[in-house]
Structure formats: structure tokens, C-alpha cells
Design an enzyme around this catalytic site. Sequence first.
Site, PDB file in Angstrom:
ATOM      1  N   GLU A  61      -6.927   0.493 -10.148  1.00 39.81           N
ATOM      2  CA  GLU A  61      -6.821   1.778 -10.632  1.00 39.81           C
ATOM      3  C   GLU A  61      -7.205   2.055 -11.699  1.00 39.81           C
ATOM      4  O   GLU A  61      -7.058   3.214 -12.337  1.00 39.81           O
ATOM      5  CB  GLU A  61      -5.410   2.020 -10.311  1.00 39.81           C
ATOM      6  CG  GLU A  61      -4.968   2.124  -8.692  1.00 39.81           C
ATOM      7  CD  GLU A  61      -3.935   2.429  -8.351  1.00 39.81           C
ATOM      8  OE1 GLU A  61      -2.787   2.813  -9.178  1.00 39.81           O
ATOM      9  OE2 GLU A  61      -3.249   2.394  -7.365  1.00 39.81           O
ATOM     10  N   ASN A  80      10.405  -1.477  -0.702  1.00 36.22           N
ATOM     11  CA  ASN A  80       9.350  -0.435  -0.144  1.00 36.22           C
ATOM     12  C   ASN A  80       8.699  -1.157   1.065  1.00 36.22           C
ATOM     13  O   ASN A  80       8.062  -2.024   1.142  1.00 36.22           O
ATOM     14  CB  ASN A  80       8.381  -0.381  -1.082  1.00 36.22           C
ATOM     15  CG  ASN A  80       7.303   0.494  -0.657  1.00 36.22           C
ATOM     16  OD1 ASN A  80       7.307   1.003   0.374  1.00 36.22           O
ATOM     17  ND2 ASN A  80       6.211   0.687  -1.651  1.00 36.22           N
TER      18      ASN A  80
END
Length: 155
Positions: free
Chosen positions: A150, A116
Site C-alpha cells: 500500500e 477482526n
Amino acid sequence: MIFTRFDSPLGEILLCANDRGLTRLVLDAGAQPEPEEGRRDDEALLAARDQLLAYLEGRRRRFSLTLSPGGSDFQREVWSALLRIPWGETRTYGELARRLGREGAARAIGTANGANPLPLLIPCHRVVAASGLGGYSGGLALKRWLLELEGSLSG
């Protein structure tokens, strides 16, 4: 191609874009040379910088940026699936493979995940191993920090 560099809670970030969108994000880019084929344009990438910094400060959960990561068809399929993993949730490599209709492709999913070019923006840190954190191109300490930010991993 244009690029910008800026300081963040994770160290210096290098962010690159072309006329189609953001193409590359390099974490801890202090030792990374400036792209030879590009020109620095901090103003053009100001919105991206501001969104990334807000995310890293816990003030933003989604990005509204145009991404153009390149990659193979399979990589783009995996990266698209990563974008559908909500803030505060994780998926295992195997689970992601099943959701993509590629049962048994967990290792290939991991390879695409590791390739990525836009970490944070394409949340590859949200993919974990069935028996633990799994790997992360930015290192396991950073992956743990992002998941704690998160709320999907208790401190």
C-alpha cells in the site's frame, strides 16, 4: 453459510459468507478444515475472490463487498473505524482510540483489532504501534508486506 477456497500470493484463503455478507476470511488456510456447517459455492463468492486477488496484486485499493463480521458493539465500532483508514495510510492504536472518543483504550483497540474476522477486507494491518509495527494475527512479515504493497511503509 457458504464458503470458497482459493490460492493467492499469501497462500490459500478461506472465505465464508452468510445471507447478510462476508463473515470470515482465513489467511494461509491450507490446513484449515472446511466449515462443517457450510457448503462450498465458488461461484457465489467469485466477486469477493476477484477483488481480493486484485488487491493483493496491487490493482485494487477499495473493496465493494458486503461485510457481516459479527462481534460485539465495541468490536464493530473499531472495525468500522478501520474501514475509514485510507489505502496507504496508517493509524496508531492510541490515535484510533482518540478518534473513537475512547482516550486510554489503545489496548482494547488492539484486542478488537486482533479479533477482526475479515483481515484485508477490514484493514487491521493499517493500525501500528506508536513505536513500530505492533502485532498482526497473520504475522509481522505479512503486515510489513501489506503496508509495503500500500506504500505506507518503505521497503
